[in-house]
Design a protein around this motif. Structure first.
Motif, PDB file in Angstrom:
ATOM      1  N   THR A 101       0.844  -1.199   0.000  1.00  0.00           N
ATOM      2  CA  THR A 101       0.000   0.000   0.000  1.00  0.00           C
ATOM      3  C   THR A 101       0.878   1.247   0.000  1.00  0.00           C
ATOM      4  OG1 THR A 101      -0.132   0.021   2.423  1.00  0.00           O
ATOM      5  CG2 THR A 101      -1.912  -1.103   1.230  1.00  0.00           C
ATOM      6  N   GLN A 103       0.510   5.119   0.967  1.00  0.00           N
ATOM      7  CA  GLN A 103      -0.395   5.978   1.728  1.00  0.00           C
ATOM      8  C   GLN A 103       0.125   7.421   1.729  1.00  0.00           C
ATOM      9  OE1 GLN A 103      -0.895   3.833   5.658  1.00  0.00           O
ATOM     10  NE2 GLN A 103       0.439   2.442   4.530  1.00  0.00           N
ATOM     11  N   PHE A 156      -6.323  11.765   3.419  1.00  0.00           N
ATOM     12  CA  PHE A 156      -5.699  10.450   3.248  1.00  0.00           C
ATOM     13  C   PHE A 156      -6.005   9.920   1.854  1.00  0.00           C
ATOM     14  CE2 PHE A 156      -5.729   5.767   3.830  1.00  0.00           C
ATOM     15  CZ  PHE A 156      -4.464   5.588   4.377  1.00  0.00           C
ATOM     16  N   LEU A 158      -4.969   6.361  -0.590  1.00  0.00           N
ATOM     17  CA  LEU A 158      -4.306   5.060  -0.549  1.00  0.00           C
ATOM     18  C   LEU A 158      -4.356   4.400  -1.915  1.00  0.00           C
ATOM     19  CD1 LEU A 158      -4.462   2.387   2.198  1.00  0.00           C
ATOM     20  CD2 LEU A 158      -5.130   1.718  -0.109  1.00  0.00           C
TER      21      LEU A 158
END
Length: 325
Positions: A101, A103, A156, A158
Protein backbone atom coordinates in the motif's frame (compact mmCIF):
# COMPACT_ATOMS: atom_id res chain seq x y z
CA UNK A 1 -1.04 12.85 20.24
CA UNK A 2 0.27 15.54 17.92
CA UNK A 3 2.92 14.92 15.27
CA UNK A 4 4.45 18.14 13.96
CA UNK A 5 6.89 16.85 11.34
CA UNK A 6 7.91 13.80 9.37
CA UNK A 7 9.77 11.92 12.13
CA UNK A 8 7.27 12.93 14.80
CA UNK A 9 4.49 11.14 12.91
CA UNK A 10 6.45 7.94 13.47
CA UNK A 11 7.16 8.93 17.06
CA UNK A 12 3.43 9.41 17.66
CA UNK A 13 2.79 5.93 16.29
CA UNK A 14 5.53 4.37 18.46
CA UNK A 15 4.23 6.19 21.53
CA UNK A 16 0.68 5.04 20.81
CA UNK A 17 2.05 1.51 20.63
CA UNK A 18 3.64 2.19 24.05
CA UNK A 19 7.14 1.41 22.80
CA UNK A 20 10.07 2.74 24.77
CA UNK A 21 12.24 4.81 22.42
CA UNK A 22 15.40 6.77 23.12
CA UNK A 23 15.57 8.94 20.03
CA UNK A 24 13.34 11.16 17.90
CA UNK A 25 14.98 10.52 14.53
CA UNK A 26 17.67 7.84 14.81
CA UNK A 27 18.08 4.12 14.15
CA UNK A 28 17.10 1.92 17.08
CA UNK A 29 15.26 -1.25 18.06
CA UNK A 30 11.92 -0.84 19.86
CA UNK A 31 10.96 -4.04 21.72
CA UNK A 32 7.30 -4.81 22.33
CA UNK A 33 6.72 -4.74 26.15
CA UNK A 34 6.55 -8.24 27.64
CA UNK A 35 3.05 -7.71 28.96
CA UNK A 36 1.88 -6.77 25.47
CA UNK A 37 3.49 -9.56 23.45
CA UNK A 38 6.84 -10.45 21.90
CA UNK A 39 9.06 -9.18 19.11
CA UNK A 40 10.04 -5.66 18.13
CA UNK A 41 9.80 -2.82 15.67
CA UNK A 42 13.18 -1.91 14.19
CA UNK A 43 13.62 1.66 13.04
CA UNK A 44 16.30 2.54 10.49
CA UNK A 45 17.07 6.16 9.52
CA UNK A 46 19.76 5.94 6.82
CA UNK A 47 19.33 9.62 5.93
CA UNK A 48 17.32 12.52 7.38
CA UNK A 49 14.42 12.25 4.92
CA UNK A 50 13.98 8.47 4.98
CA UNK A 51 12.63 6.06 7.59
CA UNK A 52 12.48 2.27 7.28
CA UNK A 53 10.46 0.44 9.93
CA UNK A 54 10.44 -3.35 10.15
CA UNK A 55 7.60 -4.71 12.29
CA UNK A 56 8.17 -8.27 13.50
CA UNK A 57 6.03 -9.10 16.53
CA UNK A 58 3.07 -11.00 17.98
CA UNK A 59 0.69 -9.25 20.36
CA UNK A 60 -0.82 -11.22 23.24
CA UNK A 61 -4.22 -9.57 22.71
CA UNK A 62 -6.04 -7.19 20.38
CA UNK A 63 -4.71 -3.63 20.53
CA UNK A 64 -6.21 -0.26 19.60
CA UNK A 65 -4.96 3.31 19.71
CA UNK A 66 -5.30 6.65 17.91
CA UNK A 67 -2.77 8.93 16.23
CA UNK A 68 -3.42 12.53 15.23
CA UNK A 69 -1.07 14.45 12.95
CA UNK A 70 -0.93 18.07 11.83
CA UNK A 71 1.77 17.25 9.29
CA UNK A 72 2.05 15.28 6.05
CA UNK A 73 4.09 12.36 4.74
CA UNK A 74 4.12 9.45 2.31
CA UNK A 75 4.54 5.84 3.41
CA UNK A 76 5.01 2.71 1.33
CA UNK A 77 4.00 -0.39 3.34
CA UNK A 78 4.47 -4.07 2.62
CA UNK A 79 2.51 -6.54 4.75
CA UNK A 80 4.20 -9.95 4.58
CA UNK A 81 2.29 -11.67 7.39
CA UNK A 82 -0.71 -10.84 9.58
CA UNK A 83 -3.10 -7.92 9.20
CA UNK A 84 -4.17 -4.64 10.78
CA UNK A 85 -6.93 -2.10 10.24
CA UNK A 86 -6.87 1.67 9.90
CA UNK A 87 -10.00 3.79 10.39
CA UNK A 88 -9.83 7.30 8.99
CA UNK A 89 -12.45 9.81 7.82
CA UNK A 90 -15.19 7.25 8.35
CA UNK A 91 -13.49 4.66 6.13
CA UNK A 92 -11.91 1.34 7.09
CA UNK A 93 -8.70 0.22 5.38
CA UNK A 94 -7.39 -3.30 5.94
CA UNK A 95 -3.70 -4.12 5.50
CA UNK A 96 -3.40 -7.78 4.54
CA UNK A 97 -0.60 -10.23 3.89
CA UNK A 98 1.12 -10.11 0.49
CA UNK A 99 -0.22 -6.62 -0.24
CA UNK A 100 1.60 -3.35 -0.85
CA UNK A 101 0.00 0.00 0.00
CA UNK A 102 1.10 3.54 -0.80
CA UNK A 103 -0.39 5.98 1.73
CA UNK A 104 -0.44 9.76 1.38
CA UNK A 105 -1.19 11.38 4.74
CA UNK A 106 -2.13 15.03 5.24
CA UNK A 107 -3.34 16.19 8.69
CA UNK A 108 -5.56 13.41 9.93
CA UNK A 109 -6.72 11.49 12.97
CA UNK A 110 -6.57 7.73 12.62
CA UNK A 111 -7.67 4.76 14.70
CA UNK A 112 -5.46 1.66 14.48
CA UNK A 113 -6.70 -1.89 15.22
CA UNK A 114 -4.17 -4.71 15.72
CA UNK A 115 -5.04 -8.41 15.98
CA UNK A 116 -3.67 -10.38 18.93
CA UNK A 117 -2.10 -13.86 18.83
CA UNK A 118 -1.21 -13.45 15.16
CA UNK A 119 2.37 -12.94 13.92
CA UNK A 120 2.90 -9.64 12.14
CA UNK A 121 5.72 -9.02 9.67
CA UNK A 122 5.76 -5.79 7.68
CA UNK A 123 8.16 -3.31 6.13
CA UNK A 124 7.32 0.40 5.99
CA UNK A 125 9.23 3.12 4.13
CA UNK A 126 8.41 6.74 4.93
CA UNK A 127 9.45 10.00 3.29
CA UNK A 128 8.37 13.65 3.74
CA UNK A 129 6.25 15.40 1.10
CA UNK A 130 9.15 17.49 -0.22
CA UNK A 131 11.14 14.35 -0.99
CA UNK A 132 8.13 12.67 -2.59
CA UNK A 133 7.52 15.65 -4.88
CA UNK A 134 11.19 15.73 -5.85
CA UNK A 135 11.01 12.03 -6.75
CA UNK A 136 8.04 12.77 -9.01
CA UNK A 137 10.07 15.17 -11.17
CA UNK A 138 11.67 14.37 -14.51
CA UNK A 139 15.04 15.85 -15.53
CA UNK A 140 13.31 18.99 -16.78
CA UNK A 141 11.74 19.56 -13.37
CA UNK A 142 8.24 18.65 -14.56
CA UNK A 143 5.89 16.62 -12.36
CA UNK A 144 3.09 14.60 -13.99
CA UNK A 145 1.77 14.05 -10.47
CA UNK A 146 2.58 15.48 -7.05
CA UNK A 147 1.34 15.14 -3.48
CA UNK A 148 -1.20 17.98 -3.66
CA UNK A 149 -2.80 16.67 -6.86
CA UNK A 150 -3.03 13.15 -5.51
CA UNK A 151 -4.61 13.97 -2.13
CA UNK A 152 -6.79 16.75 -3.62
CA UNK A 153 -7.48 18.36 -0.21
CA UNK A 154 -8.30 15.00 1.39
CA UNK A 155 -6.59 13.88 4.63
CA UNK A 156 -5.70 10.45 3.25
CA UNK A 157 -5.18 8.72 -0.11
CA UNK A 158 -4.31 5.06 -0.55
CA UNK A 159 -3.12 2.99 -3.52
CA UNK A 160 -2.84 -0.80 -3.25
CA UNK A 161 -1.51 -3.76 -5.21
CA UNK A 162 -0.22 -7.31 -4.72
CA UNK A 163 3.46 -7.76 -3.83
CA UNK A 164 5.12 -9.06 -6.99
CA UNK A 165 8.13 -11.44 -7.13
CA UNK A 166 10.69 -8.72 -7.92
CA UNK A 167 9.56 -6.75 -4.90
CA UNK A 168 9.69 -9.88 -2.73
CA UNK A 169 13.36 -10.34 -3.60
CA UNK A 170 14.22 -6.80 -2.45
CA UNK A 171 12.13 -7.12 0.72
CA UNK A 172 13.97 -10.31 1.65
CA UNK A 173 17.29 -8.52 1.11
CA UNK A 174 16.17 -5.75 3.47
CA UNK A 175 15.03 -8.25 6.11
CA UNK A 176 18.31 -10.18 5.89
CA UNK A 177 20.35 -6.97 6.13
CA UNK A 178 18.35 -5.73 9.11
CA UNK A 179 19.68 -8.59 11.22
CA UNK A 180 23.32 -8.04 10.26
CA UNK A 181 25.66 -5.85 12.28
CA UNK A 182 27.72 -5.27 9.12
CA UNK A 183 24.94 -3.54 7.17
CA UNK A 184 25.80 -0.05 5.98
CA UNK A 185 23.39 2.86 5.65
CA UNK A 186 23.95 3.04 1.90
CA UNK A 187 22.69 -0.53 1.44
CA UNK A 188 19.41 0.02 3.30
CA UNK A 189 18.94 3.37 1.59
CA UNK A 190 19.51 1.93 -1.89
CA UNK A 191 17.07 -0.94 -1.32
CA UNK A 192 14.40 1.41 0.04
CA UNK A 193 14.81 3.71 -2.97
CA UNK A 194 14.57 0.70 -5.29
CA UNK A 195 11.25 -0.27 -3.71
CA UNK A 196 9.97 3.30 -3.90
CA UNK A 197 10.89 3.51 -7.58
CA UNK A 198 9.24 0.19 -8.48
CA UNK A 199 6.07 1.04 -6.56
CA UNK A 200 5.80 4.59 -7.90
CA UNK A 201 5.96 3.15 -11.41
CA UNK A 202 3.21 0.59 -10.92
CA UNK A 203 0.96 2.56 -8.57
CA UNK A 204 1.32 6.10 -9.93
CA UNK A 205 3.15 6.59 -13.22
CA UNK A 206 1.99 3.47 -15.06
CA UNK A 207 -1.47 3.68 -13.55
CA UNK A 208 -2.48 6.74 -15.57
CA UNK A 209 -1.05 6.77 -19.11
CA UNK A 210 0.51 10.02 -20.33
CA UNK A 211 -1.17 9.81 -23.74
CA UNK A 212 -4.41 11.78 -23.29
CA UNK A 213 -6.02 10.17 -26.32
CA UNK A 214 -5.49 6.67 -24.94
CA UNK A 215 -6.52 7.74 -21.44
CA UNK A 216 -9.80 9.11 -22.77
CA UNK A 217 -10.62 5.69 -24.21
CA UNK A 218 -9.98 3.85 -20.94
CA UNK A 219 -12.66 4.47 -18.34
CA UNK A 220 -12.10 3.91 -14.63
CA UNK A 221 -14.00 0.64 -15.04
CA UNK A 222 -11.67 -0.41 -17.89
CA UNK A 223 -8.58 0.39 -15.80
CA UNK A 224 -9.93 -1.63 -12.88
CA UNK A 225 -10.59 -4.61 -15.17
CA UNK A 226 -7.07 -4.35 -16.58
CA UNK A 227 -5.69 -4.44 -13.02
CA UNK A 228 -7.88 -7.47 -12.33
CA UNK A 229 -6.40 -9.14 -15.40
CA UNK A 230 -2.91 -8.46 -14.05
CA UNK A 231 -3.78 -10.16 -10.75
CA UNK A 232 -5.29 -13.17 -12.58
CA UNK A 233 -2.02 -13.59 -14.49
CA UNK A 234 0.01 -13.49 -11.28
CA UNK A 235 -2.23 -16.02 -9.54
CA UNK A 236 -2.37 -18.38 -12.53
CA UNK A 237 1.25 -18.07 -13.56
CA UNK A 238 1.76 -21.83 -13.87
CA UNK A 239 -1.30 -22.32 -16.11
CA UNK A 240 -2.30 -18.92 -17.52
CA UNK A 241 -5.53 -18.35 -19.42
CA UNK A 242 -5.59 -17.48 -23.10
CA UNK A 243 -6.16 -13.82 -23.99
CA UNK A 244 -9.78 -14.59 -24.87
CA UNK A 245 -10.36 -16.46 -21.60
CA UNK A 246 -8.71 -13.65 -19.65
CA UNK A 247 -10.90 -11.04 -21.33
CA UNK A 248 -14.03 -13.02 -20.47
CA UNK A 249 -12.88 -13.48 -16.87
CA UNK A 250 -12.53 -9.74 -16.26
CA UNK A 251 -15.41 -8.67 -18.50
CA UNK A 252 -13.42 -6.64 -21.05
CA UNK A 253 -13.21 -7.32 -24.79
CA UNK A 254 -9.89 -8.81 -25.89
CA UNK A 255 -8.90 -5.87 -28.14
CA UNK A 256 -9.35 -3.27 -25.39
CA UNK A 257 -7.60 -5.58 -22.90
CA UNK A 258 -4.62 -6.05 -25.22
CA UNK A 259 -4.22 -2.34 -26.01
CA UNK A 260 -5.03 -1.16 -22.49
CA UNK A 261 -2.74 -3.66 -20.76
CA UNK A 262 0.23 -2.52 -22.85
CA UNK A 263 -0.55 1.11 -22.06
CA UNK A 264 -0.89 0.57 -18.31
CA UNK A 265 1.93 -1.94 -17.69
CA UNK A 266 4.31 -1.20 -20.57
CA UNK A 267 4.24 -4.83 -21.80
CA UNK A 268 1.95 -7.03 -23.81
CA UNK A 269 -0.15 -9.37 -21.67
CA UNK A 270 2.15 -12.32 -22.22
CA UNK A 271 5.32 -10.23 -22.26
CA UNK A 272 4.33 -9.11 -18.76
CA UNK A 273 3.64 -12.73 -17.77
CA UNK A 274 7.09 -13.76 -18.98
CA UNK A 275 8.75 -11.05 -16.87
CA UNK A 276 6.85 -12.02 -13.72
CA UNK A 277 7.52 -15.73 -14.25
CA UNK A 278 11.25 -15.10 -14.40
CA UNK A 279 11.14 -12.79 -11.37
CA UNK A 280 9.37 -15.44 -9.32
CA UNK A 281 11.80 -18.13 -10.48
CA UNK A 282 14.70 -15.90 -9.43
CA UNK A 283 13.15 -15.45 -5.99
CA UNK A 284 12.63 -19.20 -5.51
CA UNK A 285 16.16 -20.02 -6.59
CA UNK A 286 17.69 -17.30 -4.42
CA UNK A 287 15.88 -18.69 -1.39
CA UNK A 288 17.21 -22.18 -2.16
CA UNK A 289 13.71 -23.65 -2.04
CA UNK A 290 13.83 -25.50 -5.37
CA UNK A 291 16.17 -26.80 -8.07
CA UNK A 292 16.12 -25.49 -11.64
CA UNK A 293 13.61 -28.04 -12.95
CA UNK A 294 11.25 -27.39 -10.04
CA UNK A 295 11.50 -23.61 -10.50
CA UNK A 296 10.66 -23.99 -14.20
CA UNK A 297 7.62 -26.10 -13.36
CA UNK A 298 6.34 -23.77 -10.62
CA UNK A 299 6.29 -20.75 -12.94
CA UNK A 300 4.78 -22.62 -15.88
CA UNK A 301 7.70 -23.72 -18.09
CA UNK A 302 7.30 -27.35 -19.19
CA UNK A 303 10.72 -27.36 -20.91
CA UNK A 304 13.59 -26.73 -18.43
CA UNK A 305 16.05 -26.05 -21.26
CA UNK A 306 13.85 -23.30 -22.68
CA UNK A 307 13.41 -21.91 -19.17
CA UNK A 308 17.19 -21.81 -18.67
CA UNK A 309 17.61 -20.03 -22.01
CA UNK A 310 15.10 -17.23 -21.31
CA UNK A 311 16.39 -16.92 -17.73
CA UNK A 312 19.94 -16.42 -19.04
CA UNK A 313 18.73 -13.86 -21.59
CA UNK A 314 17.12 -11.79 -18.82
CA UNK A 315 19.66 -12.07 -15.99
CA UNK A 316 22.93 -12.80 -17.80
CA UNK A 317 23.72 -16.05 -15.98
CA UNK A 318 22.41 -19.61 -15.81
CA UNK A 319 19.78 -20.43 -13.16
CA UNK A 320 21.91 -23.37 -12.05
CA UNK A 321 24.52 -20.94 -10.69
CA UNK A 322 22.08 -19.93 -7.95
CA UNK A 323 21.58 -23.55 -6.92
CA UNK A 324 25.33 -24.17 -6.67
CA UNK A 325 25.96 -21.14 -4.41
Amino acid sequence: MMAEDFHQIYNAFFDGFQLSRRYADRTEQLPVPRQAGEGALRRFVPRPDLEIVISDYTLSRNRQFQVRTDSAMVELSFCLQGKRELHISGMKHEFRANRCTLQLVDRFQAHFDFVGNQPMLAVGIGIPVATFDRFMEDFEGKRPVDFAKLVDRSPFRLFEQAIDPATSVILQQILDASYSNDTRKIYMESKALELLSLSFHTLLWDREPDDKHIRSKLSKSDLEKIRQAQEVLLHRMDSPPSLLELSRTVGLNDFKLKIGFKEVYGHTVFGYLREKRLEKALLLLQKGQVNVNQAACVVGYSNPSHFAEVFREKYGFNPGELVRK
